[in-house]
Design a protein around this motif. Structure first.
Motif, short mmCIF file in Angstrom:
data_model
loop_
_atom_site.label_atom_id
_atom_site.label_comp_id
_atom_site.label_asym_id
_atom_site.label_seq_id
_atom_site.Cartn_x
_atom_site.Cartn_y
_atom_site.Cartn_z
N ASP A 1 50.13 125.09 -92.74
CA ASP A 1 49.78 126.41 -92.52
C ASP A 1 49.49 126.54 -91.08
OD1 ASP A 1 50.35 127.04 -95.24
OD2 ASP A 1 48.53 127.15 -95.64
N GLU A 2 48.78 125.58 -90.55
CA GLU A 2 47.99 125.86 -89.36
C GLU A 2 48.27 124.95 -88.08
OE1 GLU A 2 44.12 125.33 -90.78
OE2 GLU A 2 44.39 126.63 -92.42
N ALA B 1 45.20 119.36 -100.17
CA ALA B 1 44.47 120.54 -99.44
C ALA B 1 44.82 120.30 -97.77
CB ALA B 1 43.34 120.79 -99.73
N GLN B 2 44.76 119.20 -97.31
CA GLN B 2 44.91 118.85 -96.00
C GLN B 2 46.28 119.03 -95.63
OE1 GLN B 2 42.93 115.01 -95.90
NE2 GLN B 2 41.33 115.66 -94.32
N GLN C 1 48.54 120.89 -97.10
CA GLN C 1 48.80 122.43 -97.05
C GLN C 1 48.26 122.98 -95.76
OE1 GLN C 1 50.27 124.06 -99.81
NE2 GLN C 1 50.53 125.65 -97.97
N ALA C 2 46.91 122.56 -95.38
CA ALA C 2 46.27 123.17 -94.17
C ALA C 2 47.14 122.94 -92.95
CB ALA C 2 44.68 122.64 -94.09
#
Ligand code: ADP
Ligand code: MG
Length: 397
Positions: A146-147, A139-140, A142-143
């Motif tokens: 994305d960000e 999840a990190q 992915q974040a």
């Protein structure tokens, strides 16, 4: 712990070190010169420090019997190897003074904690680290993809067990980042923005049990393939304003950690449009450092002398550099010719040059990238030191 003192059992004051590499070997030399006996704990029968120490405890770093043998023998214990299990240092600390302590070694062993510490003392140190993000989960990852496009291109570094550029992958885009994280086994990592470095430097600080601090002037370091190759240690090696800032920052970091022992803090100089460039703190080593080896020949007190003084509770003398110096690392590559055939470097020719000081670590087998020794060149002025360093490098390569 006074050097040369003898206890009721007739045993002479003994200092111990966790780890038997070249840093431990040079620590042993410094401790013995002062009159201490030494003990080294390292599993390797041929470890460079074990070979020259009075005692060599040849066990695993976590072995309870080995640890209690070390604390029985020694009045104080230090470390030369930053990946010594912090738990082992904690065990030793129940019996003896251990410097640096388990808590600070634990911080230096983990880039995530290390960066958090640098951030926590940025107000007093005046420096921050490179922009980064922690990646411990899918999840990190992915974040970040994305960000945090601002972190690319970047360097993905494992949080633990990286050294000499190992455990690092350079990534240009989000897809490469995902592939690199998988390649590193999905372990805890930090993604650091790739910075436009104009130079790198390091500062060696010694801090005593009473909080007294002494430091060396910053060294300018040149890395090749992530491994230190050359250290420039002389006045004018970097702009004075930057040198002062780096030194003040390293001292502030040591105080903030409540550090005891030798600490090395590494910095980047980055092109930020300002006159001398900006200073960014990279990482720290809770021990003497390869970039401080020149102090053995160019200073009246070496980084290993200060390590001994700090752990033993002796006064910390302010070191004075008496000669400009350039240090050349000797990697195993020097023992092979252009065709990969083994060869012996021409030490006769190297040692005939004025001011060359050869240090070999007693490693029998040369391997590419393995630190076999170093050469420090000292001389009456910077120009002659540079000339001899160039000639030495030509002879070696
Ligand atoms: P190690 O533990 O292997 O010494 P470092 O983080 O010091 O790891 O990285 C090794 C070398 O890689 C540095 O000395 C520097 O030359 C280069 N490097 C590391 N991080 C960056 C960065 N964020 N930007 C540019 N170069 C970097
Ligand atoms: Mg480094």
């Amino acid at each position: 712990v006074f050097p040369g003192s003898v206890n009721a059992a007739g045993q002479m004051a003994t200092l111990g070190v966790m780890g038997g590499g070249q840093l431990g070997r040079m620590f042993v030399h410094a401790a013995q010169r002062l009159g201490y006996l030494t003990a080294v704990l390292d599993p390797d029968a041929q470890s460079p420090a074990g070979l020259v120490s009075h005692h060599h405890i040849q066990t695993d770093y976590n072995d309870p019997a080995g640890l209690s043998q070390l604390s029985d023998l020694c009045q104080a214990i230090t470390t030369e190897f930053e990946n010594v299990p912090a738990q082992a240092l904690q065990t030793l600390a129940q019996a003896r003074p251990v410097a640096p302590g388990a808590a600070v070694v634990g911080i230096a062993q983990n880039r995530i904690e290390e960066k958090a510490h640098f951030a926590a003392c940025a107000d007093v140190s005046g420096v921050t680290c490179a922009p980064y993000a922690v990646i411990e989960t899918q999840a990190q990852l992915q974040a970040v993809q994305d960000e945090r496009p601002d972190l690319l291109p970047g360097i993905l570094k494992t949080a633990r067990l990286g050294y000499d550029g190992k455990g690092q992958v350079r990534v240009k885009n989000a897809a490469e980042l995902a592939a690199a994280w998988a390649e590193l086994g999905g372990v805890a990592c930090v993604l650091e923005k790739m910075l436009p470095l104009t130079a790198e430097c390091s500062v060696l600080v010694a801090r005593g049990w009473d909080g007294q601090v002494v430091s060396f002037a910053p060294q300018r370091n040149v890395h090749v393939d992530g491994i230190l190759a050359v250290t420039h240690a002389y006045e004018g090696n970097m702009p004075t304003a930057l040198a002062t800032r780096a030194c003040d920052a390293a001292v502030a970091i040591a105080h903030h950690l409540g550090y005891v022992g030798m600490l090395c803090v590494e910095f980047f100089v980055v092109d930020d449009g300002s006159e001398h460039g900006g200073l960014v703190v990279n990482e720290m080593a809770p021990r003497p450092h390869n970039s401080g080896h020149y102090t053995l020949n160019a200073c009246d007190v070496s980084q290993f002398d200060l390590q001994v003084h700090a752990m033993a509770g002796l006064p910390l003398p302010q070191p004075r550099q008496h000669s400009p110096a350039i240090m050349l690392n000797l990697l195993g590559d020097v023992w092979f010719d252009a065709n990969g055939q083994p060869r012996e470097p021409d030490w006769q020719a190297v040692l005939r040059l004025p001011g060359t000081h050869l240090h070999l670590y007693g490693k029998v087998q040369a391997r590419t990238g393995r630190k076999m020794g170093h050469l420090t060149i000292t001389g009456p002025d910077v120009a002659s030191v540079k000339t001899v360093a160039r000639r030495t490098a030509d002879l070696l390569h």
